[in-house]
Design an enzyme around this catalytic site. Structure first.
Site, PDB file in Angstrom:
ATOM      1  N   VAL A 296       0.842  -1.191   0.000  1.00  0.00           N
ATOM      2  CA  VAL A 296       0.000   0.000   0.000  1.00  0.00           C
ATOM      3  C   VAL A 296       0.881   1.246   0.000  1.00  0.00           C
ATOM      4  CG1 VAL A 296      -1.703   1.313   1.312  1.00  0.00           C
ATOM      5  CG2 VAL A 296      -1.896  -1.177   1.152  1.00  0.00           C
TER       6      VAL A 296
ATOM      7  N   CYS B  75      -4.156  -9.092   3.701  1.00  0.00           N
ATOM      8  CA  CYS B  75      -3.859  -7.919   4.527  1.00  0.00           C
ATOM      9  C   CYS B  75      -4.318  -8.161   5.966  1.00  0.00           C
ATOM     10  CB  CYS B  75      -4.546  -6.682   3.969  1.00  0.00           C
ATOM     11  SG  CYS B  75      -4.207  -5.185   4.942  1.00  0.00           S
TER      12      CYS B  75
ATOM     13  N   ALA C 230       8.779  -7.739  -0.392  1.00  0.00           N
ATOM     14  CA  ALA C 230       8.079  -6.489  -0.095  1.00  0.00           C
ATOM     15  C   ALA C 230       9.008  -5.504   0.595  1.00  0.00           C
ATOM     16  CB  ALA C 230       6.838  -6.780   0.748  1.00  0.00           C
TER      17      ALA C 230
ATOM     18  N   ASN D 109      10.496 -13.731   3.973  1.00  0.00           N
ATOM     19  CA  ASN D 109      11.919 -14.008   4.216  1.00  0.00           C
ATOM     20  C   ASN D 109      12.822 -13.785   3.006  1.00  0.00           C
ATOM     21  OD1 ASN D 109      10.812 -14.912   6.610  1.00  0.00           O
ATOM     22  ND2 ASN D 109      11.356 -17.064   6.316  1.00  0.00           N
TER      23      ASN D 109
ATOM     24  N   HIS E  52       1.648 -16.082   1.519  1.00  0.00           N
ATOM     25  CA  HIS E  52       2.493 -15.452   2.535  1.00  0.00           C
ATOM     26  C   HIS E  52       2.589 -16.439   3.692  1.00  0.00           C
ATOM     27  CE1 HIS E  52       3.700 -11.470   4.641  1.00  0.00           C
ATOM     28  NE2 HIS E  52       4.199 -12.495   5.309  1.00  0.00           N
TER      29      HIS E  52
END
Length: 395
Positions: free
Chosen positions: A75, A156, A280, A258, A223
Protein backbone atom coordinates in the site's frame (compact mmCIF):
# COMPACT_ATOMS: atom_id res chain seq x y z
CA UNK A 1 -1.77 1.59 -24.44
CA UNK A 2 -4.06 4.60 -24.48
CA UNK A 3 -3.20 7.80 -22.68
CA UNK A 4 -5.28 10.59 -21.29
CA UNK A 5 -4.48 14.06 -20.01
CA UNK A 6 -5.66 14.54 -16.44
CA UNK A 7 -6.60 18.04 -15.38
CA UNK A 8 -5.93 18.14 -11.68
CA UNK A 9 -7.73 20.55 -9.47
CA UNK A 10 -6.29 20.00 -6.05
CA UNK A 11 -9.07 21.53 -3.99
CA UNK A 12 -9.76 19.76 -0.70
CA UNK A 13 -6.57 17.69 -1.04
CA UNK A 14 -3.65 17.84 1.36
CA UNK A 15 -0.33 18.78 -0.22
CA UNK A 16 1.07 15.29 0.25
CA UNK A 17 -1.93 13.88 -1.64
CA UNK A 18 -1.27 16.03 -4.72
CA UNK A 19 0.43 14.53 -7.71
CA UNK A 20 4.11 15.42 -8.04
CA UNK A 21 3.54 17.73 -11.00
CA UNK A 22 1.99 21.05 -11.88
CA UNK A 23 -1.75 21.39 -12.39
CA UNK A 24 -1.79 19.41 -15.61
CA UNK A 25 -0.02 16.17 -16.35
CA UNK A 26 -0.21 13.29 -18.76
CA UNK A 27 -0.40 9.80 -17.31
CA UNK A 28 -1.18 6.43 -18.73
CA UNK A 29 -4.35 5.24 -17.01
CA UNK A 30 -7.12 2.71 -17.54
CA UNK A 31 -9.77 3.76 -19.99
CA UNK A 32 -13.42 4.18 -18.97
CA UNK A 33 -15.39 0.97 -18.62
CA UNK A 34 -17.12 1.20 -21.99
CA UNK A 35 -13.81 1.77 -23.80
CA UNK A 36 -12.14 -1.04 -21.90
CA UNK A 37 -14.87 -3.52 -22.77
CA UNK A 38 -14.52 -2.70 -26.47
CA UNK A 39 -10.86 -3.81 -26.28
CA UNK A 40 -11.64 -7.20 -24.73
CA UNK A 41 -11.60 -9.75 -27.53
CA UNK A 42 -11.04 -13.01 -25.65
CA UNK A 43 -13.77 -15.18 -24.20
CA UNK A 44 -14.44 -14.99 -20.45
CA UNK A 45 -12.92 -17.73 -18.34
CA UNK A 46 -16.35 -19.01 -17.25
CA UNK A 47 -16.62 -21.49 -20.11
CA UNK A 48 -13.60 -23.41 -18.77
CA UNK A 49 -14.04 -26.14 -16.19
CA UNK A 50 -11.84 -28.54 -14.26
CA UNK A 51 -8.78 -29.72 -16.13
CA UNK A 52 -9.14 -27.05 -18.80
CA UNK A 53 -8.81 -24.33 -16.18
CA UNK A 54 -5.61 -25.89 -14.87
CA UNK A 55 -4.18 -26.15 -18.37
CA UNK A 56 -5.05 -22.53 -19.10
CA UNK A 57 -3.49 -21.40 -15.82
CA UNK A 58 -0.18 -22.96 -16.78
CA UNK A 59 -0.39 -21.86 -20.41
CA UNK A 60 -0.85 -18.26 -19.34
CA UNK A 61 1.99 -18.46 -16.79
CA UNK A 62 4.36 -19.89 -19.38
CA UNK A 63 3.31 -17.28 -21.93
CA UNK A 64 4.48 -14.62 -19.45
CA UNK A 65 7.88 -16.29 -19.26
CA UNK A 66 7.26 -17.84 -15.82
CA UNK A 67 8.46 -14.79 -13.86
CA UNK A 68 10.32 -15.74 -10.68
CA UNK A 69 11.31 -12.40 -9.13
CA UNK A 70 8.22 -10.39 -8.27
CA UNK A 71 7.51 -7.09 -6.49
CA UNK A 72 4.86 -7.73 -3.85
CA UNK A 73 1.83 -5.47 -3.41
CA UNK A 74 2.51 -2.70 -0.89
CA UNK A 75 0.00 0.00 0.00
CA UNK A 76 1.37 3.39 -1.09
CA UNK A 77 4.69 1.81 -2.07
CA UNK A 78 4.43 -0.44 -5.13
CA UNK A 79 3.25 2.32 -7.45
CA UNK A 80 4.36 2.66 -11.08
CA UNK A 81 7.70 4.56 -10.64
CA UNK A 82 8.82 2.12 -7.95
CA UNK A 83 7.75 -0.88 -10.03
CA UNK A 84 9.74 0.44 -12.98
CA UNK A 85 12.81 0.95 -10.79
CA UNK A 86 12.58 -2.61 -9.49
CA UNK A 87 12.08 -3.92 -13.02
CA UNK A 88 15.24 -2.09 -14.10
CA UNK A 89 17.10 -4.03 -11.42
CA UNK A 90 15.88 -7.53 -12.13
CA UNK A 91 12.22 -7.81 -11.15
CA UNK A 92 10.35 -10.02 -13.63
CA UNK A 93 6.83 -8.91 -12.64
CA UNK A 94 5.06 -6.69 -10.12
CA UNK A 95 1.84 -6.09 -8.23
CA UNK A 96 0.12 -2.73 -7.93
CA UNK A 97 -0.66 -1.45 -4.44
CA UNK A 98 -3.90 -2.81 -3.02
CA UNK A 99 -6.81 -0.86 -4.50
CA UNK A 100 -10.18 -0.54 -2.82
CA UNK A 101 -12.70 -1.96 -5.29
CA UNK A 102 -15.58 0.19 -4.06
CA UNK A 103 -13.62 3.44 -4.28
CA UNK A 104 -12.21 2.37 -7.64
CA UNK A 105 -15.68 1.99 -9.11
CA UNK A 106 -17.16 5.13 -7.54
CA UNK A 107 -14.39 7.73 -7.53
CA UNK A 108 -12.62 8.80 -10.71
CA UNK A 109 -10.16 10.93 -8.74
CA UNK A 110 -9.19 7.85 -6.72
CA UNK A 111 -8.63 5.85 -9.92
CA UNK A 112 -6.53 8.55 -11.52
CA UNK A 113 -4.35 9.15 -8.44
CA UNK A 114 -3.91 5.58 -7.21
CA UNK A 115 -3.41 3.61 -10.42
CA UNK A 116 -1.17 4.29 -13.41
CA UNK A 117 0.63 1.99 -15.78
CA UNK A 118 2.59 2.03 -19.03
CA UNK A 119 3.63 -0.41 -21.73
CA UNK A 120 6.86 -1.35 -19.93
CA UNK A 121 4.90 -2.28 -16.82
CA UNK A 122 4.27 -5.94 -17.63
CA UNK A 123 3.72 -8.62 -16.46
CA UNK A 124 1.43 -6.85 -14.01
CA UNK A 125 -0.88 -8.01 -11.22
CA UNK A 126 -3.57 -5.47 -10.33
CA UNK A 127 -4.72 -6.11 -6.78
CA UNK A 128 -8.08 -5.27 -5.24
CA UNK A 129 -9.53 -5.68 -1.79
CA UNK A 130 -13.24 -6.40 -1.74
CA UNK A 131 -16.14 -7.96 0.11
CA UNK A 132 -18.82 -7.57 -2.55
CA UNK A 133 -18.57 -9.77 -5.69
CA UNK A 134 -20.49 -7.39 -7.97
CA UNK A 135 -18.45 -4.36 -6.94
CA UNK A 136 -15.23 -6.32 -7.38
CA UNK A 137 -16.23 -7.39 -10.88
CA UNK A 138 -17.10 -3.83 -11.85
CA UNK A 139 -13.68 -2.64 -10.69
CA UNK A 140 -11.85 -5.53 -12.36
CA UNK A 141 -13.52 -4.92 -15.70
CA UNK A 142 -12.08 -1.42 -15.74
CA UNK A 143 -8.51 -2.75 -15.72
CA UNK A 144 -8.49 -6.24 -17.20
CA UNK A 145 -7.08 -5.06 -20.51
CA UNK A 146 -4.09 -3.51 -18.73
CA UNK A 147 -2.81 -6.40 -16.65
CA UNK A 148 -1.91 -10.08 -16.71
CA UNK A 149 -3.80 -11.00 -13.54
CA UNK A 150 -6.52 -9.39 -11.49
CA UNK A 151 -5.52 -10.26 -7.94
CA UNK A 152 -7.74 -10.46 -4.87
CA UNK A 153 -6.17 -9.49 -1.56
CA UNK A 154 -6.97 -12.11 1.08
CA UNK A 155 -3.77 -11.42 3.01
CA UNK A 156 -3.86 -7.92 4.53
CA UNK A 157 -3.73 -8.33 8.34
CA UNK A 158 -3.92 -4.67 9.31
CA UNK A 159 -6.57 -3.05 11.48
CA UNK A 160 -8.00 -1.14 8.53
CA UNK A 161 -8.73 -4.46 6.81
CA UNK A 162 -10.56 -5.68 9.89
CA UNK A 163 -12.67 -2.52 9.99
CA UNK A 164 -13.40 -2.76 6.29
CA UNK A 165 -14.02 -6.52 6.32
CA UNK A 166 -11.52 -7.48 3.65
CA UNK A 167 -8.05 -8.96 3.28
CA UNK A 168 -7.04 -11.67 5.75
CA UNK A 169 -10.20 -11.11 7.80
CA UNK A 170 -12.22 -12.82 5.08
CA UNK A 171 -10.55 -16.04 6.24
CA UNK A 172 -13.46 -16.11 8.71
CA UNK A 173 -15.97 -16.15 5.84
CA UNK A 174 -14.80 -18.68 3.28
CA UNK A 175 -18.14 -18.74 1.46
CA UNK A 176 -17.67 -15.05 0.63
CA UNK A 177 -14.06 -15.71 -0.40
CA UNK A 178 -15.26 -18.39 -2.79
CA UNK A 179 -17.95 -16.16 -4.28
CA UNK A 180 -15.46 -13.35 -4.92
CA UNK A 181 -13.11 -15.67 -6.80
CA UNK A 182 -15.90 -17.34 -8.76
CA UNK A 183 -17.39 -13.99 -9.76
CA UNK A 184 -14.15 -12.88 -11.39
CA UNK A 185 -13.10 -16.27 -12.76
CA UNK A 186 -16.43 -16.73 -14.53
CA UNK A 187 -16.65 -13.24 -16.01
CA UNK A 188 -13.17 -11.91 -16.80
CA UNK A 189 -10.96 -12.66 -19.76
CA UNK A 190 -7.79 -12.19 -17.71
CA UNK A 191 -6.88 -14.87 -15.11
CA UNK A 192 -7.63 -14.38 -11.43
CA UNK A 193 -4.90 -14.67 -8.80
CA UNK A 194 -5.19 -14.65 -5.02
CA UNK A 195 -2.76 -13.62 -2.29
CA UNK A 196 -3.33 -15.36 1.03
CA UNK A 197 -1.88 -15.94 4.49
CA UNK A 198 -1.72 -19.31 6.15
CA UNK A 199 -3.95 -20.64 8.93
CA UNK A 200 -2.35 -21.76 12.21
CA UNK A 201 -3.49 -25.28 11.28
CA UNK A 202 -1.82 -26.65 8.15
CA UNK A 203 -4.82 -28.71 7.07
CA UNK A 204 -7.01 -25.60 7.16
CA UNK A 205 -4.48 -23.88 4.91
CA UNK A 206 -4.48 -26.76 2.42
CA UNK A 207 -8.27 -26.88 2.32
CA UNK A 208 -8.31 -23.13 1.80
CA UNK A 209 -5.87 -23.34 -1.12
CA UNK A 210 -7.80 -26.17 -2.80
CA UNK A 211 -11.05 -24.25 -2.42
CA UNK A 212 -9.52 -21.23 -4.15
CA UNK A 213 -8.24 -23.42 -6.97
CA UNK A 214 -11.66 -25.03 -7.43
CA UNK A 215 -13.29 -21.58 -7.44
CA UNK A 216 -11.18 -20.55 -10.43
CA UNK A 217 -7.97 -19.07 -9.02
CA UNK A 218 -5.23 -19.41 -11.66
CA UNK A 219 -2.26 -18.45 -9.48
CA UNK A 220 -1.81 -18.47 -5.72
CA UNK A 221 0.64 -16.30 -3.77
CA UNK A 222 1.16 -17.65 -0.25
CA UNK A 223 2.49 -15.45 2.53
CA UNK A 224 3.97 -17.92 4.98
CA UNK A 225 2.73 -16.13 8.10
CA UNK A 226 -0.61 -16.22 9.88
CA UNK A 227 -2.95 -13.28 10.17
CA UNK A 228 -1.67 -12.54 13.66
CA UNK A 229 2.01 -12.64 12.65
CA UNK A 230 2.22 -9.07 11.37
CA UNK A 231 5.85 -8.35 12.26
CA UNK A 232 8.00 -9.82 9.50
CA UNK A 233 11.19 -9.34 11.54
CA UNK A 234 9.78 -11.04 14.60
CA UNK A 235 8.08 -13.98 12.84
CA UNK A 236 9.86 -16.04 10.22
CA UNK A 237 7.72 -17.10 7.27
CA UNK A 238 6.82 -20.78 7.27
CA UNK A 239 8.31 -22.12 4.06
CA UNK A 240 7.23 -25.66 4.95
CA UNK A 241 3.60 -24.56 4.84
CA UNK A 242 4.17 -22.98 1.42
CA UNK A 243 5.74 -26.23 0.22
CA UNK A 244 2.69 -28.16 1.42
CA UNK A 245 0.40 -25.80 -0.50
CA UNK A 246 2.56 -26.16 -3.59
CA UNK A 247 2.17 -29.93 -3.39
CA UNK A 248 -1.56 -29.74 -2.76
CA UNK A 249 -2.66 -27.60 -5.71
CA UNK A 250 -2.04 -27.84 -9.44
CA UNK A 251 -1.82 -24.15 -10.32
CA UNK A 252 1.35 -21.98 -10.10
CA UNK A 253 2.29 -20.95 -6.56
CA UNK A 254 4.38 -17.98 -5.42
CA UNK A 255 6.18 -17.82 -2.08
CA UNK A 256 6.13 -14.66 0.06
CA UNK A 257 8.25 -14.10 3.17
CA UNK A 258 11.92 -14.01 4.22
CA UNK A 259 13.25 -12.73 0.85
CA UNK A 260 15.89 -10.28 2.13
CA UNK A 261 18.59 -10.72 -0.53
CA UNK A 262 19.16 -12.75 -3.69
CA UNK A 263 20.49 -15.85 -1.92
CA UNK A 264 17.16 -16.08 -0.10
CA UNK A 265 15.47 -16.42 -3.48
CA UNK A 266 17.38 -19.60 -4.32
CA UNK A 267 16.90 -20.99 -0.81
CA UNK A 268 13.17 -20.31 -0.89
CA UNK A 269 12.62 -21.83 -4.32
CA UNK A 270 14.53 -24.92 -3.29
CA UNK A 271 12.75 -25.25 0.06
CA UNK A 272 9.21 -24.63 -1.19
CA UNK A 273 9.22 -25.79 -4.80
CA UNK A 274 7.38 -22.54 -5.57
CA UNK A 275 7.28 -21.12 -9.08
CA UNK A 276 8.43 -17.66 -7.99
CA UNK A 277 8.97 -15.40 -4.99
CA UNK A 278 7.61 -12.08 -3.79
CA UNK A 279 9.57 -9.52 -1.82
CA UNK A 280 8.08 -6.49 -0.10
CA UNK A 281 9.79 -4.47 2.66
CA UNK A 282 13.37 -5.45 1.72
CA UNK A 283 12.78 -3.97 -1.74
CA UNK A 284 11.81 -0.65 -0.18
CA UNK A 285 15.28 -0.32 1.30
CA UNK A 286 16.96 -1.90 -1.71
CA UNK A 287 15.05 -1.83 -5.03
CA UNK A 288 18.12 -3.49 -6.63
CA UNK A 289 17.74 -6.63 -4.48
CA UNK A 290 16.81 -8.87 -7.41
CA UNK A 291 19.91 -7.74 -9.31
CA UNK A 292 22.10 -9.18 -6.56
CA UNK A 293 22.79 -6.02 -4.54
CA UNK A 294 22.65 -6.18 -0.73
CA UNK A 295 22.28 -3.52 1.93
CA UNK A 296 24.96 -3.26 4.59
CA UNK A 297 22.77 -5.32 6.94
CA UNK A 298 23.17 -8.36 4.68
CA UNK A 299 26.43 -7.54 2.90
CA UNK A 300 28.78 -6.12 5.49
CA UNK A 301 31.01 -8.90 6.76
CA UNK A 302 29.36 -11.55 4.59
CA UNK A 303 31.74 -13.96 2.92
CA UNK A 304 32.33 -13.35 -0.77
CA UNK A 305 30.80 -9.85 -0.76
CA UNK A 306 32.40 -6.50 -1.56
CA UNK A 307 31.34 -2.85 -1.60
CA UNK A 308 29.93 -1.61 -4.89
CA UNK A 309 31.67 1.60 -5.93
CA UNK A 310 28.90 2.91 -8.20
CA UNK A 311 25.42 2.14 -6.87
CA UNK A 312 24.06 3.08 -3.45
CA UNK A 313 20.65 3.95 -2.01
CA UNK A 314 21.01 7.65 -2.79
CA UNK A 315 21.61 6.85 -6.45
CA UNK A 316 18.58 4.54 -6.42
CA UNK A 317 16.52 7.40 -4.98
CA UNK A 318 17.65 9.70 -7.79
CA UNK A 319 16.59 7.09 -10.36
CA UNK A 320 13.26 6.71 -8.60
CA UNK A 321 12.66 10.48 -8.64
CA UNK A 322 13.35 10.58 -12.35
CA UNK A 323 10.66 7.94 -12.89
CA UNK A 324 8.31 10.06 -10.75
CA UNK A 325 8.94 13.10 -12.93
CA UNK A 326 7.86 11.02 -15.91
CA UNK A 327 4.96 9.24 -14.18
CA UNK A 328 3.56 11.51 -11.44
CA UNK A 329 2.30 10.00 -8.18
CA UNK A 330 1.04 11.57 -4.92
CA UNK A 331 3.78 13.28 -2.92
CA UNK A 332 2.94 11.23 0.18
CA UNK A 333 4.21 8.14 -1.69
CA UNK A 334 7.48 9.84 -2.63
CA UNK A 335 7.93 10.99 0.96
CA UNK A 336 7.57 7.39 2.14
CA UNK A 337 10.18 6.11 -0.32
CA UNK A 338 12.67 8.78 0.70
CA UNK A 339 12.37 7.66 4.32
CA UNK A 340 12.76 3.99 3.39
CA UNK A 341 15.75 4.45 1.08
CA UNK A 342 17.64 7.00 3.17
CA UNK A 343 16.69 5.86 6.65
CA UNK A 344 20.22 4.78 7.57
CA UNK A 345 21.68 7.89 5.95
CA UNK A 346 19.37 10.08 8.07
CA UNK A 347 20.56 8.33 11.23
CA UNK A 348 24.07 9.53 10.44
CA UNK A 349 22.87 13.07 9.72
CA UNK A 350 19.64 13.55 11.73
CA UNK A 351 19.61 17.27 11.00
CA UNK A 352 19.00 16.50 7.32
CA UNK A 353 16.11 14.23 8.28
CA UNK A 354 14.65 16.99 10.47
CA UNK A 355 14.80 19.45 7.58
CA UNK A 356 13.13 16.88 5.33
CA UNK A 357 10.33 16.26 7.84
CA UNK A 358 9.74 19.99 8.23
CA UNK A 359 9.31 20.42 4.48
CA UNK A 360 5.54 20.72 4.14
CA UNK A 361 5.53 21.00 0.36
CA UNK A 362 8.05 18.82 -1.46
CA UNK A 363 9.65 19.60 -4.82
CA UNK A 364 12.04 17.61 -6.95
CA UNK A 365 14.60 20.39 -6.63
CA UNK A 366 14.49 20.09 -2.83
CA UNK A 367 14.88 16.30 -2.96
CA UNK A 368 17.81 16.36 -5.38
CA UNK A 369 19.46 19.00 -3.19
CA UNK A 370 18.85 16.82 -0.15
CA UNK A 371 20.82 13.98 -1.75
CA UNK A 372 23.62 16.38 -2.69
CA UNK A 373 23.70 17.73 0.86
CA UNK A 374 24.13 14.24 2.32
CA UNK A 375 26.93 13.54 -0.12
CA UNK A 376 28.67 16.82 0.73
CA UNK A 377 28.48 15.85 4.40
CA UNK A 378 30.37 12.69 3.53
CA UNK A 379 27.52 10.25 3.98
CA UNK A 380 27.71 7.14 1.85
CA UNK A 381 26.47 3.71 2.82
CA UNK A 382 27.47 1.30 0.06
CA UNK A 383 25.50 -1.56 -1.36
CA UNK A 384 27.30 -4.87 -1.61
CA UNK A 385 27.75 -7.30 -4.48
CA UNK A 386 29.43 -10.66 -4.91
CA UNK A 387 33.20 -10.46 -5.27
CA UNK A 388 33.41 -12.45 -8.50
CA UNK A 389 37.09 -11.67 -9.08
CA UNK A 390 38.19 -13.20 -5.80
CA UNK A 391 35.79 -16.07 -6.29
CA UNK A 392 37.26 -16.83 -9.69
CA UNK A 393 40.86 -16.51 -8.47
CA UNK A 394 40.12 -18.76 -5.50
CA UNK A 395 38.91 -21.42 -7.87
Amino acid sequence: MATKTINLNNEDIEDDDCLCSETTTTCTIPLDLEETQSLVLNRPNGYLKGESRIERAWSHWKKLGQPKLIVAPMVDNSELPFRLLCRKYGADAAYTPMLNSRLFTEDKKYRNMEFTTCKEDRPLFIQFCANNPDTLLEAARKVESYCDYVDINFGCPQRIAKRGNYGAFLMDNLSLVKSLVEKLANNLTVPVSCKIRIFPNLQDTLSYAKMLEDAGCSLLAVHGRTRDEKDGKKFRANWEAIKAVRNAVRIPVLANGNIRHIDDVDSCLEATGADGVLSADPLLENPALFAGYRTAEWGLGSAGMKEDDKLDQAELLIEYLRFCERYPVPWRIIRSHVHKLLGEWFRIQPSVREDFNKQYKLTFEFLYDLVNRLRELGVRIPLYVKDTENTISAN
